[in-house]
Design an enzyme around this catalytic site. Structure first.
Site, PDB file in Angstrom:
ATOM      1  N   PRO A  31       9.772 -21.319 -53.964  1.00 21.33           N
ATOM      2  CA  PRO A  31       8.345 -21.187 -53.739  1.00 21.33           C
ATOM      3  C   PRO A  31       7.632 -22.493 -53.408  1.00 21.33           C
ATOM      4  O   PRO A  31       7.949 -23.537 -53.980  1.00 21.33           O
ATOM      5  CB  PRO A  31       7.820 -20.630 -55.068  1.00 21.33           C
ATOM      6  CG  PRO A  31       8.861 -20.932 -56.063  1.00 21.33           C
ATOM      7  CD  PRO A  31      10.162 -20.916 -55.322  1.00 21.33           C
ATOM      8  N   ASN A  32       6.688 -22.397 -52.502  1.00 19.97           N
ATOM      9  CA  ASN A  32       5.799 -23.487 -52.091  1.00 19.97           C
ATOM     10  C   ASN A  32       6.480 -24.544 -51.232  1.00 19.97           C
ATOM     11  O   ASN A  32       5.806 -25.427 -50.715  1.00 19.97           O
ATOM     12  CB  ASN A  32       5.150 -24.166 -53.316  1.00 19.97           C
ATOM     13  CG  ASN A  32       4.278 -23.189 -54.092  1.00 19.97           C
ATOM     14  OD1 ASN A  32       3.378 -22.595 -53.534  1.00 19.97           O
ATOM     15  ND2 ASN A  32       4.582 -22.980 -55.372  1.00 19.97           N
ATOM     16  N   ARG A  54       1.379 -30.311 -48.523  1.00 17.12           N
ATOM     17  CA  ARG A  54       0.992 -30.226 -49.926  1.00 17.12           C
ATOM     18  C   ARG A  54       1.440 -31.441 -50.743  1.00 17.12           C
ATOM     19  O   ARG A  54       2.553 -31.923 -50.544  1.00 17.12           O
ATOM     20  CB  ARG A  54       1.664 -28.970 -50.507  1.00 17.12           C
ATOM     21  CG  ARG A  54       1.883 -28.954 -51.991  1.00 17.12           C
ATOM     22  CD  ARG A  54       3.032 -28.013 -52.347  1.00 17.12           C
ATOM     23  NE  ARG A  54       3.254 -27.992 -53.787  1.00 17.12           N
ATOM     24  CZ  ARG A  54       4.448 -27.822 -54.344  1.00 17.12           C
ATOM     25  NH1 ARG A  54       5.527 -27.669 -53.618  1.00 17.12           N
ATOM     26  NH2 ARG A  54       4.550 -27.827 -55.660  1.00 17.12           N
ATOM     27  N   TYR A  62       5.848 -35.146 -52.477  1.00 13.68           N
ATOM     28  CA  TYR A  62       6.886 -34.543 -51.636  1.00 13.68           C
ATOM     29  C   TYR A  62       7.065 -35.180 -50.255  1.00 13.68           C
ATOM     30  O   TYR A  62       7.934 -34.751 -49.499  1.00 13.68           O
ATOM     31  CB  TYR A  62       6.592 -33.051 -51.460  1.00 13.68           C
ATOM     32  CG  TYR A  62       6.651 -32.281 -52.749  1.00 13.68           C
ATOM     33  CD1 TYR A  62       7.884 -31.980 -53.332  1.00 13.68           C
ATOM     34  CD2 TYR A  62       5.496 -31.876 -53.405  1.00 13.68           C
ATOM     35  CE1 TYR A  62       7.946 -31.287 -54.533  1.00 13.68           C
ATOM     36  CE2 TYR A  62       5.561 -31.188 -54.601  1.00 13.68           C
ATOM     37  CZ  TYR A  62       6.780 -30.896 -55.164  1.00 13.68           C
ATOM     38  OH  TYR A  62       6.846 -30.220 -56.346  1.00 13.68           O
ATOM     39  N   ASN A  65      17.239 -25.369 -53.671  1.00 12.23           N
ATOM     40  CA  ASN A  65      16.103 -26.026 -54.310  1.00 12.23           C
ATOM     41  C   ASN A  65      15.187 -24.898 -54.726  1.00 12.23           C
ATOM     42  O   ASN A  65      14.397 -24.392 -53.924  1.00 12.23           O
ATOM     43  CB  ASN A  65      15.403 -26.954 -53.317  1.00 12.23           C
ATOM     44  CG  ASN A  65      14.198 -27.631 -53.939  1.00 12.23           C
ATOM     45  OD1 ASN A  65      13.725 -27.229 -55.003  1.00 12.23           O
ATOM     46  ND2 ASN A  65      13.664 -28.648 -53.281  1.00 12.23           N
ATOM     47  N   ALA A 109       9.704 -24.292 -58.343  1.00 15.64           N
ATOM     48  CA  ALA A 109       9.238 -24.008 -59.703  1.00 15.64           C
ATOM     49  C   ALA A 109      10.090 -22.961 -60.409  1.00 15.64           C
ATOM     50  O   ALA A 109      10.123 -22.905 -61.636  1.00 15.64           O
ATOM     51  CB  ALA A 109       7.774 -23.558 -59.673  1.00 15.64           C
ATOM     52  N   GLU A 111      22.553 -27.869 -56.726  1.00  8.96           N
ATOM     53  CA  GLU A 111      21.104 -27.883 -56.913  1.00  8.96           C
ATOM     54  C   GLU A 111      20.531 -29.187 -56.363  1.00  8.96           C
ATOM     55  O   GLU A 111      21.077 -30.261 -56.622  1.00  8.96           O
ATOM     56  CB  GLU A 111      20.818 -27.804 -58.416  1.00  8.96           C
ATOM     57  CG  GLU A 111      19.338 -27.807 -58.761  1.00  8.96           C
ATOM     58  CD  GLU A 111      19.099 -28.050 -60.246  1.00  8.96           C
ATOM     59  OE1 GLU A 111      19.785 -28.911 -60.852  1.00  8.96           O
ATOM     60  OE2 GLU A 111      18.247 -27.367 -60.811  1.00  8.96           O
ATOM     61  N   HIS A 169      16.712 -31.429 -55.650  1.00  5.71           N
ATOM     62  CA  HIS A 169      15.264 -31.567 -55.787  1.00  5.71           C
ATOM     63  C   HIS A 169      14.799 -32.762 -54.975  1.00  5.71           C
ATOM     64  O   HIS A 169      15.484 -33.791 -54.936  1.00  5.71           O
ATOM     65  CB  HIS A 169      14.863 -31.761 -57.258  1.00  5.71           C
ATOM     66  CG  HIS A 169      15.117 -30.541 -58.068  1.00  5.71           C
ATOM     67  ND1 HIS A 169      14.360 -29.415 -57.955  1.00  5.71           N
ATOM     68  CD2 HIS A 169      16.086 -30.253 -58.974  1.00  5.71           C
ATOM     69  CE1 HIS A 169      14.827 -28.487 -58.769  1.00  5.71           C
ATOM     70  NE2 HIS A 169      15.884 -28.960 -59.393  1.00  5.71           N
ATOM     71  N   ILE A 170      13.670 -32.608 -54.342  1.00  2.00           N
ATOM     72  CA  ILE A 170      13.109 -33.699 -53.522  1.00  2.00           C
ATOM     73  C   ILE A 170      12.599 -34.815 -54.421  1.00  2.00           C
ATOM     74  O   ILE A 170      12.950 -35.972 -54.266  1.00  2.00           O
ATOM     75  CB  ILE A 170      11.968 -33.136 -52.633  1.00  2.00           C
ATOM     76  CG1 ILE A 170      12.566 -32.128 -51.630  1.00  2.00           C
ATOM     77  CG2 ILE A 170      11.229 -34.256 -51.941  1.00  2.00           C
ATOM     78  CD1 ILE A 170      11.521 -31.352 -50.831  1.00  2.00           C
ATOM     79  N   SER A 171      11.785 -34.451 -55.390  1.00  2.00           N
ATOM     80  CA  SER A 171      11.244 -35.457 -56.318  1.00  2.00           C
ATOM     81  C   SER A 171      12.198 -35.634 -57.494  1.00  2.00           C
ATOM     82  O   SER A 171      13.080 -34.811 -57.720  1.00  2.00           O
ATOM     83  CB  SER A 171       9.877 -34.989 -56.835  1.00  2.00           C
ATOM     84  OG  SER A 171      10.038 -33.780 -57.560  1.00  2.00           O
ATOM     85  N   ARG A 217       8.398 -36.203 -63.927  1.00  2.00           N
ATOM     86  CA  ARG A 217       7.220 -35.336 -63.857  1.00  2.00           C
ATOM     87  C   ARG A 217       6.910 -34.674 -65.209  1.00  2.00           C
ATOM     88  O   ARG A 217       7.369 -35.148 -66.236  1.00  2.00           O
ATOM     89  CB  ARG A 217       7.412 -34.320 -62.742  1.00  2.00           C
ATOM     90  CG  ARG A 217       7.650 -35.060 -61.376  1.00  2.00           C
ATOM     91  CD  ARG A 217       7.767 -34.118 -60.214  1.00  2.00           C
ATOM     92  NE  ARG A 217       6.504 -33.383 -60.013  1.00  2.00           N
ATOM     93  CZ  ARG A 217       6.415 -32.309 -59.244  1.00  2.00           C
ATOM     94  NH1 ARG A 217       7.495 -31.839 -58.632  1.00  2.00           N
ATOM     95  NH2 ARG A 217       5.256 -31.698 -59.101  1.00  2.00           N
ATOM     96  N   ARG A 245       9.153 -29.553 -66.411  1.00  2.00           N
ATOM     97  CA  ARG A 245      10.008 -29.619 -65.224  1.00  2.00           C
ATOM     98  C   ARG A 245      11.327 -30.338 -65.524  1.00  2.00           C
ATOM     99  O   ARG A 245      12.137 -30.560 -64.624  1.00  2.00           O
ATOM    100  CB  ARG A 245       9.293 -30.337 -64.074  1.00  2.00           C
ATOM    101  CG  ARG A 245       8.122 -29.557 -63.523  1.00  2.00           C
ATOM    102  CD  ARG A 245       7.659 -30.078 -62.166  1.00  2.00           C
ATOM    103  NE  ARG A 245       6.243 -29.859 -62.005  1.00  2.00           N
ATOM    104  CZ  ARG A 245       5.704 -28.779 -61.400  1.00  2.00           C
ATOM    105  NH1 ARG A 245       6.478 -27.875 -60.891  1.00  2.00           N
ATOM    106  NH2 ARG A 245       4.409 -28.643 -61.311  1.00  2.00           N
TER     107      ARG A 245
END
Lengths: 140, 140, 140, 140, 140, 140, 140, 140, 140, 140, 140, 140
Positions: E9-10, E17, E22, E71, E74, E95, E97-99, E104, E108
């Site tokens: 999502p997103n 965004r 990101y 990825n 959320a 798996e 993740h960008i960040s 965070r 998370r």
């Protein structure tokens, strides 16, 4: 219709303290403006830094007023006694917060006051008070 | 001014389900009444039981509308993805709840949505939506 | 008497996935056998990997069917929205699980679904469904 | 086929105690009815308020019986020793509860017994026992 | 060799965004570039804001593809159902993740996805995807 | 010198139950062997599955014996009453465990008994008892 | 048979520090006495206040010695690295403590070392070491 | 370009210890192979079982090298001091793990190191190091 | 008026055990004195170290006596079964404790018994029993 | 003999507030009746909604009175300062509560006051005060 | 009067590392200045990144010096061994911190060192050391 | 330079209360001595047992004084309102405690005040105040 706004600790510093969070307007100016905007309402205002004085005021107004708008400030998160005061009187209360308490420190996320209020409004700056007043005016 | 009300899961049962908590009015009737009460606002309404569809709608409206009024229902307490959607768009959102979530089960006290919204209004029945609308109309 | 079995995410992989935990039978074969074993019951079956679709199906059947047998799979432990859907309809539901969820990871011990169901049956393989059906047939 | 039903503390008060939760039937009447409904099963019954006596009974029957149906009552949530007894014998056990334990106090949600049983049935009133018996009769 | 990148999502908002977290590149541009950099790989791409659709895609590709790069956005922190989907198929997943999710919010830091993946890569911006691809190309 | 070994619930199944954890020797054989190895010690043995009987035995021996060697089995982790019994008598006790309780389930890591014993010996199989006996023989 | 005793931080202060807890004997005197009491054993001794040095010593002796007796002192409760060192070598280790760690501060109740040792002996003063040695001499 | 690989405690046992988790290759052989595969990189290697020595090495290289690849082993989960060392130098670090730490004991899920590193790579066996190296070579 | 005092485990050691906490009087002497001080009351006394025996006694007296005074000793903090017994009978109970349980170990602060009793009296030594008796005599 | 009863916040509303919990009698009537029932005691009464005023009163009476009976109301669960006041004076205090605080919300189960009082009496309605007074009259 | 300042890990980077938190002065310059400001004191200084070396130094000075001023850096929050070292020597220690540790990450709020020190001074920059020295000079 | 010392609840009992913890000197004597030792400072003193009065005094002095030295006593651990008052004024505050709060009950380890103060000094008896004063005099 008589309504009282009760403000808790440090809200007398409004417009003077942590302006990034609470804005630049003093509560007195806002209150005068609010009062003149709703001439039909008999609007009262009380502020104290003392938990005991706030409880006394809730007892005093809680059997005769039509509504209590309460921003208990930091007591929101620590005072079971104010919670019990609201639960113990007949007048219904609405909880308001100027800042969005859910964006702040974790210990400000829990409200002891919210469960005994009719509803809760948080995050709209001083507008939070006006929305609470709107509610009392329109409820059936 | 265009505003969208987004309702989450089970809110389509309003007026039919758990009336002790949510009241007897169907949302459609309420929405019609609200729309006619604010003719100057271009008011939209969307409901879905699907998290993905809600996120899609937030993306779709979140760069052109003037406000989002969101009652994410049970997703309030479980959906980080809706939280990220609101945080990722430009339009500001206001969270509303019909019931006072702080009077209900503990797992309904935490809102993942509240921290990314401008503010939160909870406990005033369907009036919660109207108060949110009032806010968008008067904010400067 | 009309009863619906609602299966949640990944249960379409039954007989294909993690056979050590879930056994070797495909659900379709089991369902056919179950249906023919209870000719007097109008037995339906629905499976989806989407939380929203499951909620929609609960709404659709929840005011006319005589019973819902639900295995919400992994949503059992994460979906307040399915819980609210079951609580919001009139038809009573029975929760079933193929494996004994109390023998698995800790996060599978908590069920959001169980408290709003009439009862819960866990650990008997596909027999769990038949026991639930037996219950609906014999309850008074 | 010989099966024993083992009931834990306070279940001797059934039909006398907290009828809102446990119903009005005495266990003896129910057991007689159950026994006569399943003439092919050699059905036994044991109740004790003493943890030690329950463990002794599990040891006594756990190497020769075909099944144990256990409702450990309040010991469900506190007795590791009964758990170890079940894990230490050869006969498989099924856990039953009259009420839906997930609708009651939090400390009744955790079962020390469930993870060492074959499966668990909760919430169907006295029918829970019959469903467990059904399981033993049909399992392959 | 066929590999699919599945984005949750997103992630369709990428480049639009929360750019501080990101980055500014849209995923489409990055994907095109990646594809042309690895002509020997049959590289696919799927994005959805719906948990159910992601599970469906994992089922669809999970018995024929050589690798899944996921990825889950959320959903990483809330979806047991996606976890079960990955555990239930044959294709191994990595798996990404960008960040750096460990820099965070606390909620998370926990990944339901990581334990069922072969490995996890987090914090390298869009490079995280390329490193995952590198892994599939070189593993023995 | 008179010493009593007190064994808690399910230890009567030793050599019969969960041999992977507890070994294949019956306690009776071990005890006979131990007794003959230490002819100078007046060695007693008591086992019960009942908490009350264990407390009674501690009271009975706790003002006249020279030492108590206690393996409270599963009561180790749940019985404050046995703890209080040991604390309330004059004879000092040594806690023993056959298995290494720290390699087992988390709820077996906490001992209510250990803090009121002189010391604790865990993990050496039946040798744990002999080491405890050795201690009593050599202490000054 | 060669056995090494490894003592962790502050145990060099024995006989000098917190005598109420640890007694008045210096470890050197005790070690000499122990060595002469077991002439058949090739008994070694190592103490360090440095976690790294203790790990090095475990590596050095852990593939050739017949036993390690380790009192990791305060590292017991904080050092995953020593735990991994013991788990990584072939020689089996026995954990000892002079004081009964379960009678002290809560943070001393958890041992990272115990689960990778064969067994654990705590609370017998310096006798704890001798009991561990006894074990190695008699184990089969 | 000069890069240093820093390995923490027990990684010197690689190929010798817990082969099920860490594989059979010694790190020296892997390092030689890696070095020869990237002739353009000035690749260094340091291993220590001592937290202090690792911090010293981070200080020594952290103001002149182009990258640090750190596998802090068990110190990952206990050492705030290594975290502070990485945060205190100018060279950026990448965290690597051979095993997928999220599939292991709970206390290995938390990394104190990850939040101060640029990114984290876990679960790819010794390939994890090569992927980290790839990153430093391609980052802009 | 008939009243029973029920004492739990280890209270038979009174006057013999931990005198600093529980005082020097034996319960028998105290009971005799109490009985003679209240000739109008038919006062009974029961003590057991067995949870099952206490539950049996509550069942036996709980439908005919006018009051139960219970000091469940260590079972106060562990026995849900005694709690259920009290909740399941008709006679009301008052909880007493000799020592102030709130000044002792944390695990003695929680009472499973208190919530099903009419009230609780703690800390007045043996006077606690007399105050409970006073209550039954004066209640309306 | 001079004794003071100190009542905390909201207890001035007694007989007016939440009658289901606190009963219908006003404290003044009860106090008059109590005073006349114990003519030999010099009985005082103080109530305040202010934490500071209560502390001041404890200081004022705590070096000359023979006993303090304190019902700190909601301050029971939040005020360390009242706790310190009681601990700091010479007069002993007895804690009383009208309702059984263990039957109410979890946050009312913890008392900061109880550990520094001689004893605690809870749940007997206004009789709780009389029992406390009885105690002071009969203690030796 | 001889006093030693002991600095823990990374404090050698002072003036070089995270200047926003720790300031720009190198500790050497500060120490020289401090020494010349207090000519009557025999002031020593020791820094190490190794826990073992710090413990050794505490042992070395802890029976002859008049005071220890310790800033254990990150070891403050992880080292029980340094805590035990301070508790085990005769010289009293004062804990100092440059930054206000209560304004930093939660895991820096807990100090294992503070409870065994005479007192603690935190947040005054390098002045914290001078205040500690002042204390030793003026204490009686 | 004008500095105010603000003391919280029960500190008026100093020299009278719990002398083992707080010493034998009355604060008034100490203050007089302190004042005469620093003739150049305009030193003020305020004590109250009321949270509200302390907040009022912080507001009154917090925009004109050069420093606040605050010992909030038990309010340290419970008062968010005092925290907000300090955060809301311009004058910087230093937190002091007479006893070492880290050696006392767990609930005294957390300070709500510390994070909004410049620094914190704890454990040096009345010297803590003098050290705070020293700081204000020497800070640049």
């Amino acid at each position: 219709m008589n309504i009282i706004i009760i403000n808790g600790p440090n809200l007398n510093l409004l417009g003077k303290r942590e302006k990034g969070i609470y804005g630049e307007t003093k509560f007195d100016s806002f209150f005068a403006e609010l009062k003149s905007g709703y001439p039909a309402v008999d609007l009262h205002y009380f502020q104290s830094n003392s938990e005991g004085a706030i409880i006394d005021k809730i007892h005093e107004t809680g059997f005769s007023f039509d509504g209590i708008i309460i921003n208990a400030g930091a007591f929101t998160h620590t005072s079971l006694a104010i919670r019990d005061a609201i639960a113990g009187v007949e007048t219904q209360a609405v909880e308001v917060h100027i800042s969005n308490i859910f964006q702040r420190e974790t210990f400000r996320h829990l409200s002891y006051i919210a469960p005994v209020c009719l509803g809760s409004i948080s995050g709209f700056g001083l507008e939070s008070y006006r929305l609470a007043l709107e509610y009392f005016l329109h409820k059936k």
